[in-house]
Design a protein around this motif. Sequence first.
Motif: not given
Length: 406
Positions: A89-90, A94-95, A251-253, A291-293
């Motif tokens: 994800w965008f 960077t994170s 949060q990004k992952e 998608i991490p459901i």
Amino acid sequence: MKRIIYTLIGLLAFNVSNAQELETLIDEALNNNPEIQKFELQYSIASEKVNEVNTLPNTEFGVGYFVSEPETRTGAQRFKVSAKQMLPWFGTITSRENYVSSLANSKYEDIVIAKRKLMASVLQSYYNMYANKAKQDVLVENIKLLETYETLALTSVEVGKASAVDVLRLQMRQNEMQQLKDVLSQQFLAEQTNFNNLLNRGNNIAVNLVDSLMIPSKDFDVTIENLALHPELLKYDKLYQSIEQSELLNQKESSPMIGFGLDYINVAERPNMDFSDNGKDIVMPMVSVSIPIFNKKYKSQTKQNELQQQEITAQKQERLNSLETLLDKAINERISARISYATQTKNLKQAKDAEDILIKSYETGTIDFNDVLDIQELQLKFQMNQIESVKTYYVQSTFINYLTQQ
């Protein structure tokens, strides 16, 4: 770091050449000490990990061969080639870089802490050697003094004013002092080895020491507020920031991943047939989403990060309390060293006056060599305590600077 060195060396009440030499020794220790090199390598490794995480997931390639070729209108499918690339994800990469960089920053504080401790250790070892050498010099002076008293005793024995026992007592006292000097000499060699090891050089290299140290008339100012900026505490701040970056990365992952791919299927021509798409290969672009459901893993990581931040805050407060205790103890011990030095100086003067009285008594024809031994023992005790007070003053001053100097 240079400012800290200058402040520490500025404590020393001896000539400029000796101060410059000690500064050179400290620089040598900072450049050669293997522990410093170890922390610098750990920091380099942590910094290099930024390049490790600045990558995309592996590109997937696949090749398949149809053992039983499926027939289609345009011909039989013979083999399949596929390629697929997942993209995080965008902002995820960077994170990751920010998180790894924050870990490297905390490693850098280890270097600063280690350098401060090394400088303090070098100076403490230097003061230990100085005190040892000064005590040896005092013992040499006292042995010579006893030799003078022995000569007086021999003269008194000849005229019947003293017994041979007095001479033997003086000789035994000399033997005890010589034994103590020999022991100190061995301890000096051990401390010299320790000093040279701090500089990572040959154990037998001689260290040039200052001839004398005096307690300065006024103590340098101690800025208690600087304790809050000590590297040991700043490291906890850096660790806390790394947990913040870890949560941002978490949060990004927990966001979806997008994948792009391409499938190519080779199709054979149908024999004895003529039409426009006969044997036309198949090319199929593909888009996929991961998608991490079931995101219980990420929720747990968020909770762990919160607990780790609380733990780091508690550890920092605990360390701050410990450093405040150590600083207060060092300040009080330095004050005690000044008081002890003043007392020993006064006692030493009185012991010297008593010695002068004994010498004058000899001139009148009466001398008690038991009193001579008692006064000499007291004088030696005061001299040793005075040296120890000087050493304690400088050692505690060094430790105070370790805690408060910025």
